[in-house]
Design a protein around this motif. Structure first.
Motif, mmCIF file in Angstrom:
data_model
loop_
_atom_site.group_PDB
_atom_site.id
_atom_site.type_symbol
_atom_site.label_atom_id
_atom_site.label_comp_id
_atom_site.label_asym_id
_atom_site.label_seq_id
_atom_site.Cartn_x
_atom_site.Cartn_y
_atom_site.Cartn_z
ATOM 1 N N GLY A 95 41.749 32.554 36.872
ATOM 2 C CA GLY A 95 40.622 33.042 37.671
ATOM 3 C C GLY A 95 39.564 33.661 36.770
ATOM 4 N N ARG B 265 35.603 32.428 35.828
ATOM 5 C CA ARG B 265 34.443 33.301 35.925
ATOM 6 C C ARG B 265 33.639 33.285 34.615
ATOM 7 N N ALA C 104 40.602 44.619 41.713
ATOM 8 C CA ALA C 104 41.735 44.964 40.859
ATOM 9 C C ALA C 104 42.315 46.314 41.259
ATOM 10 N N ASN D 237 49.372 37.729 34.730
ATOM 11 C CA ASN D 237 49.896 36.416 35.108
ATOM 12 C C ASN D 237 48.879 35.308 34.909
ATOM 13 N N LEU E 211 42.928 38.263 42.821
ATOM 14 C CA LEU E 211 42.420 38.332 41.453
ATOM 15 C C LEU E 211 42.378 36.960 40.791
ATOM 16 N N GLY E 212 43.116 36.034 41.343
ATOM 17 C CA GLY E 212 43.067 34.671 40.822
ATOM 18 C C GLY E 212 41.855 33.907 41.339
ATOM 19 N N SER E 213 41.197 34.465 42.338
ATOM 20 C CA SER E 213 39.961 33.862 42.820
ATOM 21 C C SER E 213 38.875 34.152 41.797
ATOM 22 N N VAL E 214 37.813 33.395 41.904
ATOM 23 C CA VAL E 214 36.679 33.733 41.048
ATOM 24 C C VAL E 214 36.021 34.968 41.652
ATOM 25 N N VAL E 215 35.882 36.004 40.837
ATOM 26 C CA VAL E 215 35.411 37.296 41.340
ATOM 27 C C VAL E 215 34.027 37.611 40.779
ATOM 28 N N LEU F 251 37.217 48.901 34.486
ATOM 29 C CA LEU F 251 38.385 49.448 35.177
ATOM 30 C C LEU F 251 39.562 49.558 34.214
ATOM 31 N N HIS G 144 47.824 40.193 46.022
ATOM 32 C CA HIS G 144 46.921 40.778 45.040
ATOM 33 C C HIS G 144 46.588 39.772 43.941
ATOM 34 N N SER G 145 47.624 39.077 43.501
ATOM 35 C CA SER G 145 47.384 38.111 42.439
ATOM 36 C C SER G 145 46.498 36.966 42.931
ATOM 37 N N ARG G 146 46.593 36.639 44.211
ATOM 38 C CA ARG G 146 45.722 35.586 44.728
ATOM 39 C C ARG G 146 44.272 36.051 44.797
ATOM 40 N N ARG H 43 47.751 33.021 37.029
ATOM 41 C CA ARG H 43 46.745 32.805 38.066
ATOM 42 C C ARG H 43 45.507 33.648 37.796
ATOM 43 N N GLU H 44 45.749 34.917 37.475
ATOM 44 C CA GLU H 44 44.627 35.802 37.210
ATOM 45 C C GLU H 44 43.913 35.421 35.917
#
Lengths: 633, 233
Positions: A504, A508, B139, A498, B153-157, A535, B149-151, A500-501
């Motif tokens: 994100g 990064r 993930a 999606n 992973l949508g964060s900066v990780v 992963l 979950h999408s939120r 959003r990911e």
């Protein structure tokens, strides 16, 4: 007869189109049985009409022609139905309708007003208690999160709800129909009787419903509704809990309909008389508005300009643009649905921002459905439900996100139902988002589901590769970073789920580039996304793709390697090859090698074939979607 | 205004969990840089750090909580799971920064997943920040709520790496220096051997040794360290 033709026809289309396309375009169509020969379809609005005429009408004609083979010619027509004019059914005598167009104020002056007065006098009794109860509620919730709060006066609670509201005077609405959806269902017959043109229908609909609509509906269910059902936890932690175990009657004012929007003066109160309601308002102001203060804020970054269009979302974008240009018009409500992180919220805000740009003082309220529920519970506790109603009904546009979280929350649905009706009648725009098609929301009242489909329902689908690349390029541009094409493709290939990911991940990568002062390259992307890719690589090796595909189609991995060419094996093999090409960086010869030493042209053919089938065959499309989900989490 | 000013539950911040005594290995430079910018209010509203046990996530989250001058809430989920999530999350969005530890423990707890999802949204709507720490790859957290979950992973990780053996020596020496003592690499190795996996235990031993050597007025050597620990046992 045309009914059954359409049934067969739509069944056929159901097999040919993806579920989303079918839901969006074919499902909203209905048959106009009143018309003469042929199949006469009704589209809910012009948008659907145009789209269907453009893309599907020919196919429908083909199917119908096939269906009617041998018999007389069956022409297919399609036009806009006047679905939303359904409220016209509220009027007892259709003939009086036109006469009422010019008398919109009939409503406030008779029967419901009595209800007002009785309600407000009881409200007066409550006003003093209000303050204490809301005060204690507030300090308790602040503490319950384990946060020290400075305001801790907690010595009073209000146990007097039922006493005050038991006889607030709405019992006389017992004539209200129990089945809302039935009442609202449009009847083509009536419409064609009373509504020769769209514009005229809208006008008549408006006044007709102002006549009797509000107080008819408001009586439903209230008597057996209890407060406890949706009480949120903070309340139960109250050391001296509000008296919520007792079923108490919801303090429903009988003017709960749109009359709420009218100032009290108009309802028969003189403004110089001190009115209990204004006292109440002042008291709860800090609390209610403490909640309101942050809620109407639109995210200014979510605009049409920053929205990247692609095949998967162009429909949603087109619909949202229409609404922004013509709010409160025939695309009301705009219902945007689709999976997580695909830009539903973005589109919603984009409409809001566009409306604000055009009319800077417009009252655009965005909130998450949870907020609506929480505010309502709070308002009920503070006896401020009138302010709650008034607030939501005074907006120019109401944007509620993730409406699926209303599921199972009956009291909120009830309240939202009335708000919804009031807004629709007032020509105020409603935009809703949801993770699924309205009819598929479990735990949502039928009458709400059907209303959600009155305007325009559009799906947003996951972005395909090209769109993902475009999104990455655009976002990098906006951040003034250089993202080369190959790096963009690399990211887009890896992050498929999606937007959003995807964003994100890009953030990064960009941060990594900035911190290391190196330009973005594939190598840098690999480095920045090391943990994520590791992963994924475990998931998307050719071996694993073969394992997953074989398991999915219930065949053996060795079948994929074998020379067998029967359909039951060949198709899964092609799917597996397609996925291997799509998900891994292996070359065509390498992939062929992994499938029993096949030639690279076989792989190429498989990829083309599946791509083709994705468009034509809903089953294959579904299979690939499921497999992708399994393989890429 | 009821601004949350301090954290809560039964948990308190460790005084010594600060940035100044966190030794940053070369591979953790970038996450730390990102974290520092995040704490200054730059960049995205949510940041997710993940790493395996002992890499210092709790330390970092607490350090952020210490450092922030704005209202901040620190929420170690592991210790909060038994509480009603709506109670715990209520009004947390009023804090300018919420630091949530152990988010991997949300998985499988439907109520908590939902409450946390709502908290995330409320923080966003308020323009407030969310710092999350996970001890598994985000993930791979088996969350039931895809929206949540999408939120995540949508964060900066960012991944925070565990320290290598050599880096642990550096970290111990640096920690000792902050306490005002100097230890040799041998002493550091000895301590590491006594607490092979747990960084926290390592630092506890260092404290213990430091205190004892001060009482005994002797310089900390491997022999002395051994003596102190054996006596203690």
């Amino acid at each position: 007869m045309s009914d059954s033709i359409w049934e067969r026809c739509s069944q056929q289309l159901h097999g040919e189109l993806s579920a989303q396309l079918f839901n969006t375009w074919i499902r909203p169509l209905s048959v106009d049985t009143e018309q003469g020969a042929g199949l006469n379809l009704l589209a809910p609005n012009r948008f659907v009409l145009d789209w269907v005429s453009d893309r599907y009408l020919r196919r429908i004609e083909e199917i119908v022609a096939q269906d009617q083979k041998g018999s007389a010619l069956c022409p297919v027509t399609i036009r806009v139905s006047a679905k939303r004019q359904s409220a016209s059914q509220f009027r007892r005598d259709p003939a009086t309708l036109r006469g009422q167009v010019s008398q919109p104020a009939v409503f406030g002056t008779h029967e419901p007003l009595n209800g007002n007065e009785s309600f407000d006098s009881t409200h007066d009794l409550n006003a003093a208690n209000n303050f204490k109860s809301h005060n204690s509620y507030d300090s308790n919730t602040a503490n319950s999160g384990g946060i020290k709060s400075t305001n801790n006066s907690n010595d009073n609670t209000n146990n007097a709800y039922d006493a005050n509201y038991g006889n607030s005077g709405y019992g006389h609405h017992s004539e209200a129909p129990q089945d809302g959806s039935k009442v609202f269902r449009p009847s083509a017959e009536q419409l064609s009787l009373t509504s020769p043109s769209d514009a005229q229908i809208n006008a008549s609909h408006f006044t007709a419903s102002q006549m009797g609509h509000g107080h008819h509906l408001s009586a439903e269910h209230y008597s057996h509704n209890t407060f406890g059902g949706e009480q949120s936890a903070p309340i139960t932690t109250n050391e001296q809990p509000l008296n919520n175990s007792e079923p108490y009657q919801i303090p429903l004012d009988s003017h709960s309909g749109h009359s709420d929007r009218r100032p009290y003066e108009q309802q028969g109160f003189r403004s110089d008389t001190p009115h209990p309601q204004t006292v109440g308002k002042r008291l709860e102001k800090q609390d209610i508005e403490g909640g309101l203060a942050h809620r109407s804020h639109l995210n200014t970054g979510f605009t049409f300009k920053s929205f990247v269009e692609g095949k998967s979302n162009q429909l949603g974008l087109a619909a949202a643009t229409q609404v922004a240009e013509n709010p409160g018009g025939s695309y009301n409500p705009l219902f945007i649905y689709g999976g997580v992180g695909l830009g539903k919220t973005h589109l919603m805000h984009a409409v809001g921002n566009a409306l604000l740009q055009r009319k800077p003082n417009a009252k655009i309220v965005y909130l998450h459905s949870e907020r609506f529920v929480a505010d309502m519970v709070k308002a009920l506790q503070l006896n401020a439900i009138n302010d709650f109603k008034r607030y939501y009904r005074s907006v120019d546009a109401l944007l509620i996100d993730d409406i699926q979280f209303f599921a199972g929350k009956e009291r909120s649905q009830e309240e939202f139902f009335h708000t919804f009706n009031a807004l629709l009648e007032g020509g105020q725009q409603i935009i809703l988002t949801c993770d699924r098609y309205p009819k598929e929301i479990n735990g949502l009242e039928e009458r709400l589901k059907s209303r959600f489909g009155w305007g325009l329902t559009v799906a947003i689908e996951p972005p395909e590769l090209e769109t993902r690349v475009a999104i990455l390029k655009t976002k990098a541009d906006q951040a003034q970073m250089i993202l080369p094409n190959d790096a963009a493709f690399f990211i887009a290939q890896r992050i498929r789920s999606n937007v959003r990911e995807l964003e994100g991940t890009l953030k990064r990568v960009m941060a990594h580039s900035q911190f290391t002062a190196k330009p973005i390259t594939i190598d840098l992307v690999r480095e920045a996304l090391k943990d994520l890719l590791a992963l994924q690589d475990r998931l998307v090796s050719i071996d694993n793709i073969q394992r997953v595909v074989a398991e999915y189609y219930k065949i053996k991995v060795s079948d994929l390697h074998s020379k067998r060419r029967s359909r039951s094996v060949a198709r899964p093999r092609q799917v597996a090859m397609y996925l291997a090409k799509d998900l891994t960086n292996h070359s065509l010869p390498e992939i062929g090698e992994s499938f029993g030493g096949r030639d690279h042209t076989t792989v190429l053919h498989a990829c083309r074939k599946i791509k083709e089938l994705l468009e034509e065959d809903a089953d294959i499309a579904e299979d690939v979607k499921n497999l992708l989900r399994t393989l890429t989490t | 205004m009821n601004l949350p000013e301090q954290l809560s539950l039964s948990i308190s911040l460790q005084d010594d969990a600060t940035f100044s005594n966190f030794w940053v290995s070369p591979s953790n430079q970038i996450p730390l840089k990102a974290l520092s910018l995040f704490c200054q209010g730059e960049g995205d509203l949510s940041l997710l750090l993940w790493g395996f046990g002992g890499c210092g996530l709790t330390h970092l989250l607490q350090a952020c909580s210490h450092q922030s001058r704005l209202p901040v809430a620190y929420l170690p989920l592991k210790d909060a799971l038994d509480l009603d999530p709506n109670d715990v999350c209520a009004n947390l969005e009023r804090a300018s920064l919420v630091c949530v530890d152990d988010i991997e423990t949300l998985a499988g707890n439907a109520q908590w997943e939902l409450a946390f999802f709502h908290l995330y949204n409320r923080l966003r709507d308020n323009g407030h920040r969310l710092l999350m720490a996970s001890h598994t790859n985000p993930a791979a957290i088996p969350l039931a709520l895809p929206d949540l979950h999408s939120r995540l992973l949508g964060s900066v990780v960012y991944r925070v790496d565990n320290l290598s053996q050599e880096e642990k020596i550096d970290a111990l020496q640096m920690r000792a220096k902050v306490r005002g003592i100097k230890i040799s690499a041998d002493v550091a190795r000895f301590i590491i051997k006594r607490a092979p996996k747990r960084m926290k235990k390592m630092f506890t031993i260092l404290e213990q040794l430091d205190g004892a050597s001060l009482r005994l007025q002797k310089k900390l050597s491997v022999r002395l360290a051994k003596q102190i620990l054996d006596d203690d046992a």
